[in-house]
Scaffold this active site. Structure first.
Site, PDB file in Angstrom:
ATOM      1  N   PHE A 243       0.821  -1.221   0.000  1.00  0.00           N
ATOM      2  CA  PHE A 243       0.000   0.000   0.000  1.00  0.00           C
ATOM      3  C   PHE A 243       0.859   1.278   0.000  1.00  0.00           C
ATOM      4  N   ILE A 244       1.666   1.472   1.040  1.00  0.00           N
ATOM      5  CA  ILE A 244       2.401   2.739   1.133  1.00  0.00           C
ATOM      6  C   ILE A 244       3.537   2.777   0.103  1.00  0.00           C
TER       7      ILE A 244
ATOM      8  N   LYS B 253       8.523  -9.375  -1.952  1.00  0.00           N
ATOM      9  CA  LYS B 253       8.239 -10.820  -1.967  1.00  0.00           C
ATOM     10  C   LYS B 253       6.904 -11.126  -2.652  1.00  0.00           C
TER      11      LYS B 253
ATOM     12  N   THR C 199       3.698 -10.795  -1.271  1.00  0.00           N
ATOM     13  CA  THR C 199       2.790 -11.532  -0.393  1.00  0.00           C
ATOM     14  C   THR C 199       1.355 -11.198  -0.820  1.00  0.00           C
TER      15      THR C 199
ATOM     16  N   THR D 170       6.036   2.370  12.918  1.00  0.00           N
ATOM     17  CA  THR D 170       4.655   2.667  13.288  1.00  0.00           C
ATOM     18  C   THR D 170       4.547   3.275  14.684  1.00  0.00           C
ATOM     19  N   ASP D 171       3.478   4.020  14.919  1.00  0.00           N
ATOM     20  CA  ASP D 171       3.230   4.559  16.269  1.00  0.00           C
ATOM     21  C   ASP D 171       2.785   3.451  17.233  1.00  0.00           C
ATOM     22  N   GLU D 172       2.432   2.265  16.677  1.00  0.00           N
ATOM     23  CA  GLU D 172       1.941   1.188  17.556  1.00  0.00           C
ATOM     24  C   GLU D 172       3.008   0.676  18.511  1.00  0.00           C
TER      25      GLU D 172
ATOM     26  N   TYR E  96       2.205  -7.949  16.037  1.00  0.00           N
ATOM     27  CA  TYR E  96       2.664  -7.014  14.987  1.00  0.00           C
ATOM     28  C   TYR E  96       3.493  -5.888  15.591  1.00  0.00           C
TER      29      TYR E  96
ATOM     30  N   LYS F 174       7.505  -4.924  15.174  1.00  0.00           N
ATOM     31  CA  LYS F 174       8.015  -3.633  14.673  1.00  0.00           C
ATOM     32  C   LYS F 174       8.910  -2.980  15.732  1.00  0.00           C
TER      33      LYS F 174
ATOM     34  N   LYS G 245      -8.047  -3.613   6.095  1.00  0.00           N
ATOM     35  CA  LYS G 245      -7.864  -2.498   7.028  1.00  0.00           C
ATOM     36  C   LYS G 245      -9.165  -1.699   7.133  1.00  0.00           C
ATOM     37  N   LEU G 246      -9.342  -1.004   8.254  1.00  0.00           N
ATOM     38  CA  LEU G 246     -10.652  -0.428   8.592  1.00  0.00           C
ATOM     39  C   LEU G 246     -11.298   0.347   7.431  1.00  0.00           C
TER      40      LEU G 246
HETATM   41  P1  NAD Z   1       1.359  -3.699   3.198  1.00  0.00           P
HETATM   42  O1  NAD Z   1       1.023  -4.900   3.991  1.00  0.00           O
HETATM   43  O2  NAD Z   1       0.333  -3.072   2.332  1.00  0.00           O
HETATM   44  O3  NAD Z   1       2.624  -4.010   2.245  1.00  0.00           O
HETATM   45  C1  NAD Z   1       3.754  -4.682   2.718  1.00  0.00           C
HETATM   46  C2  NAD Z   1       4.633  -5.034   1.521  1.00  0.00           C
HETATM   47  O4  NAD Z   1       5.804  -5.704   2.026  1.00  0.00           O
HETATM   48  C3  NAD Z   1       3.964  -5.987   0.529  1.00  0.00           C
HETATM   49  O5  NAD Z   1       4.211  -5.553  -0.786  1.00  0.00           O
HETATM   50  C4  NAD Z   1       4.643  -7.328   0.798  1.00  0.00           C
HETATM   51  O6  NAD Z   1       4.710  -8.169  -0.332  1.00  0.00           O
HETATM   52  C5  NAD Z   1       6.029  -6.869   1.243  1.00  0.00           C
HETATM   53  N1  NAD Z   1       6.695  -7.875   2.081  1.00  0.00           N
HETATM   54  C6  NAD Z   1       6.211  -8.470   3.195  1.00  0.00           C
HETATM   55  N2  NAD Z   1       7.097  -9.369   3.674  1.00  0.00           N
HETATM   56  C7  NAD Z   1       8.165  -9.320   2.839  1.00  0.00           C
HETATM   57  C8  NAD Z   1       9.396 -10.008   2.790  1.00  0.00           C
HETATM   58  N3  NAD Z   1       9.696 -10.966   3.688  1.00  0.00           N
HETATM   59  N4  NAD Z   1      10.287  -9.704   1.816  1.00  0.00           N
HETATM   60  C9  NAD Z   1       9.994  -8.769   0.880  1.00  0.00           C
HETATM   61  N5  NAD Z   1       8.820  -8.107   0.859  1.00  0.00           N
HETATM   62  C10 NAD Z   1       7.917  -8.376   1.822  1.00  0.00           C
HETATM   63  O7  NAD Z   1       1.954  -2.656   4.246  1.00  0.00           O
HETATM   64  P2  NAD Z   1       1.847  -1.065   4.270  1.00  0.00           P
HETATM   65  O8  NAD Z   1       0.583  -0.682   4.931  1.00  0.00           O
HETATM   66  O9  NAD Z   1       2.182  -0.553   2.934  1.00  0.00           O
HETATM   67  O10 NAD Z   1       3.030  -0.733   5.300  1.00  0.00           O
HETATM   68  C11 NAD Z   1       4.362  -0.543   4.842  1.00  0.00           C
HETATM   69  C12 NAD Z   1       5.254  -0.276   6.049  1.00  0.00           C
HETATM   70  O11 NAD Z   1       4.803   0.875   6.735  1.00  0.00           O
HETATM   71  C13 NAD Z   1       5.252  -1.402   7.087  1.00  0.00           C
HETATM   72  O12 NAD Z   1       6.571  -1.554   7.553  1.00  0.00           O
HETATM   73  C14 NAD Z   1       4.337  -0.906   8.182  1.00  0.00           C
HETATM   74  O13 NAD Z   1       4.726  -1.427   9.431  1.00  0.00           O
HETATM   75  C15 NAD Z   1       4.586   0.586   8.109  1.00  0.00           C
HETATM   76  N6  NAD Z   1       3.448   1.430   8.560  1.00  0.00           N
HETATM   77  C16 NAD Z   1       2.207   1.242   8.045  1.00  0.00           C
HETATM   78  C17 NAD Z   1       1.173   2.095   8.434  1.00  0.00           C
HETATM   79  C18 NAD Z   1      -0.222   1.941   7.882  1.00  0.00           C
HETATM   80  O14 NAD Z   1      -1.143   2.594   8.378  1.00  0.00           O
HETATM   81  N7  NAD Z   1      -0.449   1.119   6.870  1.00  0.00           N
HETATM   82  C19 NAD Z   1       1.415   3.124   9.342  1.00  0.00           C
HETATM   83  C20 NAD Z   1       2.720   3.269   9.870  1.00  0.00           C
HETATM   84  C21 NAD Z   1       3.732   2.430   9.438  1.00  0.00           C
HETATM   85  O1  DAU Z   2      -1.044   3.051  13.692  1.00  0.00           O
HETATM   86  C1  DAU Z   2      -0.350   2.578  12.579  1.00  0.00           C
HETATM   87  C2  DAU Z   2      -0.847   1.201  12.218  1.00  0.00           C
HETATM   88  O2  DAU Z   2      -2.139   1.366  11.655  1.00  0.00           O
HETATM   89  C3  DAU Z   2       0.065   0.471  11.232  1.00  0.00           C
HETATM   90  O3  DAU Z   2       1.304   0.235  11.855  1.00  0.00           O
HETATM   91  C4  DAU Z   2      -0.555  -0.862  10.795  1.00  0.00           C
HETATM   92  O4  DAU Z   2       0.256  -1.471   9.820  1.00  0.00           O
HETATM   93  C5  DAU Z   2      -1.921  -0.580  10.218  1.00  0.00           C
HETATM   94  O5  DAU Z   2      -2.548  -1.793   9.880  1.00  0.00           O
HETATM   95  C6  DAU Z   2      -2.786   0.183  11.228  1.00  0.00           C
HETATM   96  O6  DAU Z   2      -3.092  -0.656  12.364  1.00  0.00           O
HETATM   97  P1  DAU Z   2      -4.560  -0.645  13.044  1.00  0.00           P
HETATM   98  O7  DAU Z   2      -4.737  -1.880  13.814  1.00  0.00           O
HETATM   99  O8  DAU Z   2      -4.782   0.647  13.761  1.00  0.00           O
HETATM  100  O9  DAU Z   2      -5.455  -0.626  11.712  1.00  0.00           O
HETATM  101  P2  DAU Z   2      -6.810  -1.391  11.319  1.00  0.00           P
HETATM  102  O10 DAU Z   2      -7.258  -0.775  10.042  1.00  0.00           O
HETATM  103  O11 DAU Z   2      -6.656  -2.856  11.385  1.00  0.00           O
HETATM  104  O12 DAU Z   2      -7.788  -0.929  12.477  1.00  0.00           O
HETATM  105  C7  DAU Z   2      -8.064   0.429  12.730  1.00  0.00           C
HETATM  106  C8  DAU Z   2      -9.035   0.497  13.903  1.00  0.00           C
HETATM  107  O13 DAU Z   2     -10.306  -0.034  13.478  1.00  0.00           O
HETATM  108  C9  DAU Z   2      -8.605  -0.334  15.088  1.00  0.00           C
HETATM  109  O14 DAU Z   2      -9.001   0.344  16.279  1.00  0.00           O
HETATM  110  C10 DAU Z   2      -9.405  -1.632  14.950  1.00  0.00           C
HETATM  111  C11 DAU Z   2     -10.686  -1.160  14.283  1.00  0.00           C
HETATM  112  N1  DAU Z   2     -11.345  -2.130  13.386  1.00  0.00           N
HETATM  113  C12 DAU Z   2     -10.589  -2.724  12.414  1.00  0.00           C
HETATM  114  C13 DAU Z   2     -11.160  -3.649  11.554  1.00  0.00           C
HETATM  115  C14 DAU Z   2     -10.327  -4.331  10.498  1.00  0.00           C
HETATM  116  C15 DAU Z   2     -12.701  -2.399  13.509  1.00  0.00           C
HETATM  117  O15 DAU Z   2     -13.379  -1.825  14.381  1.00  0.00           O
HETATM  118  N2  DAU Z   2     -13.268  -3.309  12.661  1.00  0.00           N
HETATM  119  C16 DAU Z   2     -12.557  -3.961  11.690  1.00  0.00           C
HETATM  120  O16 DAU Z   2     -13.139  -4.794  10.949  1.00  0.00           O
END
Ligand code: NAD
Ligand code: DAU
Length: 352
Positions: free
Chosen positions: A11-12, A34, A36, A130-132, A155, A159, A194-195
């Site tokens: 995604f990002i 990779k 995935t 991540t802030d998590e 998770y 991280k 994701k939500l």
């Molecule tokens: P995503 O799950 O959409 O994408 C992850 C990517 O990493 C995929 O393309 C997958 O194929 C690749 N990948 C996974 N395992 C791998 C491996 N072993 N070798 C090579 N490639 C691999 O994730 P995202 O939401 O795009 O997040 C990207 C990064 O940003 C992550 O490190 C996540 O922790 C961090 N992050 C995400 C959020 C968010 O809200 N999505 C917020 C803060 C930080």
């Molecule tokens: O804060 C950064 C993180 O945000 C990233 O590091 C993660 O990669 C990313 O997945 C995200 O984590 P969250 O757990 O916060 O995201 P998610 O979209 O899974 O959930 C957001 C909120 O919504 C959380 O409080 C759980 C809730 N939720 C989620 C799902 C999937 C629901 O209430 N119902 C749902 O079906």
């Protein structure tokens, strides 16, 4: 400059490459992924013919593969996105998270240590985190760069481990590394587990909108392009060894987000907003569910001059338009393994 982007088909990473490959044509971008379930090479179709972009199908848990790719591409900058990213999946099965997020990061750090023994000034490792890692806030306060780590899920623990390794490599080996800790992203190409995309697609299909617990958990939402701009800013101006928090100053309760999604979809499609809202179902809470995240992003704003551009209403509307206009993308994602996973893991959620 050669820029190795790990996880660029997720995604990002996709948003980052789509933004910067066409802009910075003097840099070579190597996307190591990779592929995935969360990846989609289709996200990068428009870059296929760019002379400054190439794709390498590889796994960061395989050190030998990394060595080969470092020999071929000689990266100056590594931007490390690759990770397993979904909290619920980490609860159902943590093993992949330990492998990719901890061992994978360790391998990349080792590759950098091997290939960047000298002239480290011209090199940089940017670890996207991540802030998590900070755990949960109560009703008040913000995460700063000095907040103690206190992760709740497999998770976030994975991280946190990877952040510790990156920091240790900076202190011990002088690796020029930076860490960013960002809040929840939303926008195009987000996998619909994701939500926000889950709720958009369920509402469009007339399916239940499963909100965990009472929907009172708060997340700080940031439009994905604002995160990408922050990362580019940190790569250009950040000081190695430093950490930068990134967030939108945009705190929302989950239930309010879902109601807002229903309202925008109603406006865009002419449906009845009340009927969409009646799909909201409160389901069993996520184990270890963090109550509230909120980022203090004043360091990156003051020291590096970054500001988010998108407000939540505008970003959400763009996101909903994107999912409405990319139904083929959605249909391809929703078939196959995604469907099986949703049925197995989300199919038996009990009402709360
Ligand atoms: P995503 O799950 O959409 O994408 C992850 C990517 O990493 C995929 O393309 C997958 O194929 C690749 N990948 C996974 N395992 C791998 C491996 N072993 N070798 C090579 N490639 C691999 O994730 P995202 O939401 O795009 O997040 C990207 C990064 O940003 C992550 O490190 C996540 O922790 C961090 N992050 C995400 C959020 C968010 O809200 N999505 C917020 C803060 C930080
Ligand atoms: O804060 C950064 C993180 O945000 C990233 O590091 C993660 O990669 C990313 O997945 C995200 O984590 P969250 O757990 O916060 O995201 P998610 O979209 O899974 O959930 C957001 C909120 O919504 C959380 O409080 C759980 C809730 N939720 C989620 C799902 C999937 C629901 O209430 N119902 C749902 O079906």
């Amino acid at each position: 400059m050669n820029i190795l982007v790990t996880g660029g088909a997720g995604f990002i990473g996709s948003n980052f490459l789509n933004l910067y490959v066409p802009t910075y044509t003097k840099n070579n971008f190597i996307n190591l992924d990779k592929l995935t379930y969360a990846a989609n090479p289709e996200n990068l179709n428009t870059l296929e013919n760019s002379s400054n972009y190439c794709f390498e199908h590889a796994d960061i848990t395989n050190y030998d593969q990394l060595v080969q790719l470092f020999e071929i591409h000689k990266p100056d900058l590594v931007i490390h996105f690759a990770a397993e990213s979904h909290v619920d999946r980490s609860i159902h099965g943590p093993s992949e998270f330990i492998q990719s997020n901890i061992i994978g990061t360790f391998n990349l750090l080792e590759a950098c240590r091997r290939f960047w023994p000298e002239r480290k000034n011209n090199k940089l490792f940017l670890h996207v985190s991540t802030d998590e890692v900070y755990g949960s806030l109560g009703a008040e306060g913000y995460f700063t760069e000095n907040t103690a780590y206190d992760p709740s899920s497999p998770y976030s623990a994975s991280k946190a481990s990877s952040d510790h390794l990156v920091r240790a490599y900076h202190r011990t080996y002088g690796l020029p590394a930076l860490i960013t800790n960002c809040s929840n992203n939303y926008g195009p190409y987000q996998f619909p587990e994701k939500l926000i995309p889950l709720m958009i697609l369920n509402a469009l299909a007339g399916n239940p909108l499963p909100v965990y617990g009472k929907g009172e958990n708060v997340r700080d939402w940031l439009y994905v392009e604002d995160h990408c701009r922050a990362l580019w800013t940190v790569a250009e101006k950040g000081i190695p060894g430093e950490t930068y928090n990134i967030g939108g100053n945009n705190e929302k309760r989950n239930v309010d987000i879902v109601n807002q999604i229903c309202e925008v979809i109603a406006e865009e499609t002419g449906r009845d907003p009340q009927q969409l809202k009646s799909l909201i179902t409160f389901v069993q809470d996520r184990p270890g569910h963090d109550l509230r995240y909120a980022i203090d992003a004043s360091k990156i704003k003051k020291k590096l001059g970054w500001q988010p551009k998108e407000d939540f209403a505008g970003g959400l509307q763009k996101t909903i338009h994107w999912y409405l206009n990319n139904r083929d993308w959605v249909e391809r994602i929703q078939s196959g393994s995604y469907k099986n996973w949703i049925e197995t893991n989300y199919g038996n959620r009990k009402n709360s």
